[in-house]
Design a protein around this motif. Sequence first.
Motif, PDB file in Angstrom:
ATOM      1  N   ASN A 117      -1.213  11.634  -9.531  1.00  0.00           N
ATOM      2  CA  ASN A 117      -2.036  12.813  -9.265  1.00  0.00           C
ATOM      3  C   ASN A 117      -1.277  14.100  -9.542  1.00  0.00           C
ATOM      4  O   ASN A 117      -1.838  15.071 -10.061  1.00  0.00           O
ATOM      5  N   ALA A 118       0.006  14.119  -9.164  1.00  0.00           N
ATOM      6  CA  ALA A 118       0.821  15.305  -9.415  1.00  0.00           C
ATOM      7  C   ALA A 118       0.935  15.574 -10.914  1.00  0.00           C
ATOM      8  O   ALA A 118       0.869  16.721 -11.361  1.00  0.00           O
ATOM      9  N   PHE A 119       1.094  14.511 -11.693  1.00  0.00           N
ATOM     10  CA  PHE A 119       1.204  14.665 -13.147  1.00  0.00           C
ATOM     11  C   PHE A 119      -0.117  15.144 -13.738  1.00  0.00           C
ATOM     12  O   PHE A 119      -0.131  15.982 -14.650  1.00  0.00           O
ATOM     13  N   ILE A 120      -1.238  14.649 -13.211  1.00  0.00           N
ATOM     14  CA  ILE A 120      -2.552  15.071 -13.699  1.00  0.00           C
ATOM     15  C   ILE A 120      -2.761  16.564 -13.439  1.00  0.00           C
ATOM     16  O   ILE A 120      -3.204  17.311 -14.320  1.00  0.00           O
ATOM     17  N   VAL A 121      -2.442  17.013 -12.216  1.00  0.00           N
ATOM     18  CA  VAL A 121      -2.607  18.428 -11.873  1.00  0.00           C
ATOM     19  C   VAL A 121      -1.753  19.300 -12.789  1.00  0.00           C
ATOM     20  O   VAL A 121      -2.208  20.320 -13.309  1.00  0.00           O
ATOM     21  N   ASN A 135       2.409  12.872 -23.582  1.00  0.00           N
ATOM     22  CA  ASN A 135       1.948  12.884 -22.194  1.00  0.00           C
ATOM     23  C   ASN A 135       1.001  11.732 -21.907  1.00  0.00           C
ATOM     24  O   ASN A 135       0.944  11.226 -20.777  1.00  0.00           O
ATOM     25  N   ALA A 136       0.242  11.321 -22.921  1.00  0.00           N
ATOM     26  CA  ALA A 136      -0.645  10.159 -22.749  1.00  0.00           C
ATOM     27  C   ALA A 136       0.174   8.909 -22.457  1.00  0.00           C
ATOM     28  O   ALA A 136      -0.237   8.052 -21.657  1.00  0.00           O
ATOM     29  N   GLU A 137       1.334   8.801 -23.098  1.00  0.00           N
ATOM     30  CA  GLU A 137       2.219   7.664 -22.841  1.00  0.00           C
ATOM     31  C   GLU A 137       2.762   7.717 -21.410  1.00  0.00           C
ATOM     32  O   GLU A 137       2.851   6.693 -20.735  1.00  0.00           O
ATOM     33  N   ILE A 138       3.139   8.921 -20.982  1.00  0.00           N
ATOM     34  CA  ILE A 138       3.629   9.074 -19.599  1.00  0.00           C
ATOM     35  C   ILE A 138       2.542   8.677 -18.615  1.00  0.00           C
ATOM     36  O   ILE A 138       2.780   7.927 -17.662  1.00  0.00           O
ATOM     37  N   TYR A 139       1.309   9.175 -18.862  1.00  0.00           N
ATOM     38  CA  TYR A 139       0.200   8.850 -17.972  1.00  0.00           C
ATOM     39  C   TYR A 139      -0.068   7.342 -17.978  1.00  0.00           C
ATOM     40  O   TYR A 139      -0.331   6.748 -16.927  1.00  0.00           O
ATOM     41  N   ARG A 140       0.001   6.731 -19.175  1.00  0.00           N
ATOM     42  CA  ARG A 140      -0.234   5.284 -19.266  1.00  0.00           C
ATOM     43  C   ARG A 140       0.764   4.523 -18.395  1.00  0.00           C
ATOM     44  O   ARG A 140       0.398   3.590 -17.678  1.00  0.00           O
ATOM     45  N   LEU A 194       2.421   5.682 -15.767  1.00  0.00           N
ATOM     46  CA  LEU A 194       2.119   5.949 -14.353  1.00  0.00           C
ATOM     47  C   LEU A 194       0.903   5.145 -13.900  1.00  0.00           C
ATOM     48  O   LEU A 194       0.881   4.587 -12.795  1.00  0.00           O
ATOM     49  N   GLN A 195      -0.128   5.092 -14.767  1.00  0.00           N
ATOM     50  CA  GLN A 195      -1.340   4.353 -14.424  1.00  0.00           C
ATOM     51  C   GLN A 195      -1.067   2.857 -14.352  1.00  0.00           C
ATOM     52  O   GLN A 195      -1.572   2.161 -13.465  1.00  0.00           O
ATOM     53  N   GLU A 196      -0.254   2.337 -15.285  1.00  0.00           N
ATOM     54  CA  GLU A 196       0.074   0.909 -15.271  1.00  0.00           C
ATOM     55  C   GLU A 196       0.846   0.541 -14.014  1.00  0.00           C
ATOM     56  O   GLU A 196       0.606  -0.514 -13.417  1.00  0.00           O
ATOM     57  N   ASP A 197       1.772   1.418 -13.597  1.00  0.00           N
ATOM     58  CA  ASP A 197       2.510   1.165 -12.354  1.00  0.00           C
ATOM     59  C   ASP A 197       1.552   1.065 -11.180  1.00  0.00           C
ATOM     60  O   ASP A 197       1.663   0.170 -10.336  1.00  0.00           O
ATOM     61  N   PHE A 230       0.832  -1.201   0.000  1.00  0.00           N
ATOM     62  CA  PHE A 230       0.000   0.000   0.000  1.00  0.00           C
ATOM     63  C   PHE A 230       0.870   1.254   0.000  1.00  0.00           C
ATOM     64  O   PHE A 230       0.510   2.261  -0.612  1.00  0.00           O
ATOM     65  N   ARG A 231       1.997   1.211   0.704  1.00  0.00           N
ATOM     66  CA  ARG A 231       2.869   2.383   0.745  1.00  0.00           C
ATOM     67  C   ARG A 231       3.406   2.688  -0.648  1.00  0.00           C
ATOM     68  O   ARG A 231       3.484   3.835  -1.068  1.00  0.00           O
ATOM     69  N   TYR A 232       3.782   1.612  -1.377  1.00  0.00           N
ATOM     70  CA  TYR A 232       4.229   1.804  -2.753  1.00  0.00           C
ATOM     71  C   TYR A 232       3.083   2.338  -3.622  1.00  0.00           C
ATOM     72  O   TYR A 232       3.268   3.231  -4.444  1.00  0.00           O
ATOM     73  N   HIS A 233       1.909   1.748  -3.432  1.00  0.00           N
ATOM     74  CA  HIS A 233       0.753   2.153  -4.245  1.00  0.00           C
ATOM     75  C   HIS A 233       0.385   3.605  -3.976  1.00  0.00           C
ATOM     76  O   HIS A 233       0.058   4.363  -4.902  1.00  0.00           O
ATOM     77  N   ARG A 234       0.433   4.016  -2.719  1.00  0.00           N
ATOM     78  CA  ARG A 234       0.111   5.397  -2.366  1.00  0.00           C
ATOM     79  C   ARG A 234       1.093   6.360  -3.032  1.00  0.00           C
ATOM     80  O   ARG A 234       0.710   7.413  -3.558  1.00  0.00           O
ATOM     81  N   ALA A 235       2.389   6.000  -3.025  1.00  0.00           N
ATOM     82  CA  ALA A 235       3.400   6.854  -3.650  1.00  0.00           C
ATOM     83  C   ALA A 235       3.165   6.955  -5.153  1.00  0.00           C
ATOM     84  O   ALA A 235       3.287   8.029  -5.748  1.00  0.00           O
ATOM     85  N   LYS A 236       2.821   5.822  -5.776  1.00  0.00           N
ATOM     86  CA  LYS A 236       2.578   5.836  -7.224  1.00  0.00           C
ATOM     87  C   LYS A 236       1.328   6.656  -7.550  1.00  0.00           C
ATOM     88  O   LYS A 236       1.283   7.363  -8.573  1.00  0.00           O
ATOM     89  N   ASN A 237       0.301   6.579  -6.704  1.00  0.00           N
ATOM     90  CA  ASN A 237      -0.887   7.412  -6.897  1.00  0.00           C
ATOM     91  C   ASN A 237      -0.550   8.885  -6.747  1.00  0.00           C
ATOM     92  O   ASN A 237      -1.074   9.742  -7.462  1.00  0.00           O
ATOM     93  N   SER A 238       0.308   9.181  -5.775  1.00  0.00           N
ATOM     94  CA  SER A 238       0.734  10.566  -5.570  1.00  0.00           C
ATOM     95  C   SER A 238       1.441  11.097  -6.807  1.00  0.00           C
ATOM     96  O   SER A 238       1.193  12.218  -7.250  1.00  0.00           O
ATOM     97  N   ASN A 239       2.319  10.267  -7.395  1.00  0.00           N
ATOM     98  CA  ASN A 239       3.018  10.662  -8.615  1.00  0.00           C
ATOM     99  C   ASN A 239       2.039  10.905  -9.758  1.00  0.00           C
ATOM    100  O   ASN A 239       2.142  11.880 -10.501  1.00  0.00           O
TER     101      ASN A 239
END
Length: 584
Positions: free
Chosen positions: A215-219, A237-242, A244-247, A204-213
């Motif tokens: 969300n920061a990119f989305i903002v 940017n869609a590739e970058i988001y993909r 981040l989302q896959e991670d 969960f700690r890893y998942h939370r960090a990846k979500n934080s990353n």
Amino acid sequence: MKRNTYFMDEVVLTEKVDVKYLRRVLSHLKSRKKLFFTALILLAFSSVCALLPPAIIRAVVNEVIPAQEGQMRMFALYMSALAALGVLTSVLPYFHKLIMGRMGNSIVAELRREIFLHLQELPFDYYDSRPAGKISIRVTDYINELADFFTDYLLNFIVDILKILVSTVFMLAMSPILTAVVYAAILPMTGAVFLIKRSIRRLFRYHRAKNSNRNAFIVESIMGEKVIKNYNRSAYNAEIYRDLQEDSAKMWMRIVRRNELNTPVTSIFWNLGTLAIYAVALFLIGGGDTAMAGTVIAFMLYMSLCSEPFLQISAILQQLSQVSANLERVYETIDAPVMIGNKKDAVVLSDVKGRVDFNDVTFGYDEGVNVLEHFDLHVREGEKIALVGPTGAGKTTVINLITRFYDVKEGSVCVDGHDVRDVTLHSLRKEIGVLMQEPFIFKGTILDNIRYGTPEATDEECIAAAERIYADRVAKRLPNGYYSCLEERGEGLSAGEKQLISFARIVILDEATSSIDSETELLIQDALDTILRGKTSFIVAHRLSTIRKADRILFIADKGIAEEGSHEELMAKKGRYYNLNMRK
């Protein structure tokens, strides 16, 4: 300070329950003691009610069914008791959850307000080193989890311990041997589940960090939408988001797979415990214990009632590490030092004439790298100063130091002989207006945006200010005029129109005409001559046409003033300013 990136996990691998932060957040209960103890009493009473039915069922099986007389009366009495307990255990949780929800939300609201107000006071360098998305997640997601802690975990932890103690007493009173069998199944089951949850918490700690990353990119992508489209970065940017989302998705699936181990593990120990109870019960019945049937039924129910709080406590302990980690990040923001603040003996700056002095100023945004060194500048009342020079030379830095967005490392900046560090920030910034290179338009009417820095200004005063700098042409083209509601960041307005609306707030200009078309620039030049007459003003501009009438032009370079003089004087020198003009 190390800057965040969107692929940096920022994971704390060992999260421990920090009592300091828990004690700090629990201190909010002091002003809510009545609510807390009311909920605690209700929850304790509800828990005791939940533990009584197995004892009643045991009595029905062992006493009522074999009874020769008054069987129906006793059965009705016990069934009425079970029905009453069922109603109580159904209704009471509603009230204690309502109370705890109210209390938890009020504490969370208090924390939200505290962190929000503190964010308003933090200096610019705090934001310089952190993406907006990672700051916002502390104010939203991390604090949201605290609401769950108060609503679902805090009282349950206390009551679960109470349930274990009471149910153990009940079981010991009925059969110490079967009690030992129950604990022989429950304790290893709890240990196994605890280990599973501990490994899940790490994931969960890893998942939370990846979500934080993510969300920061989305903002950032939302804020930079126009730039992204202008430079055809959408697909990239869609590739970058993909990625981040896959991670994030892959990590979530690891959590799901690990979490699914709970069911087979608990089932194995539950079935082993059930078989053990039956085996011991058969042995005892064979030894002549004829009242064992009701006891076995009761123990089957108690094993369920007793295992539940053990599992909940293990989950709560794991949750506490998460809550503690979130609290650490929340309080890290709340405790971030306000480096730019009012001194205890700060005075109110009033009746400003406009004299500005930079006395041997040295300043840099990063340690060891100075933008200005031994910088001296003395500006007379009402003087118009223009700042030009290469990008990054320190032009905007001069403005930032006057407004005290940053503090000097050495030397002093004075307004009317007062060191800006010795006056209140409110009074200093009330006397100084700044029009940024990229004006920010807030959601609201044109009038709301014009009076943003002076909330007490009347509609008539705002309209008069708009007319003086020709911003009335923006209002005239919109359906509701000055009362037209603008969208966030001024969507639908041109860059020049945004500048015109923002222009009413200004005295200091920070490359204010950089985004304005030539026609608008001419309008503003006329307004400048009127508005800035008699006022000290600093103009940072790349468009040299906006500064020809300045009293003094300063060419900022090499950490100081490289050239100084009027437009004519500097052109005659044929130095850096001259070369800059020739390139335009």
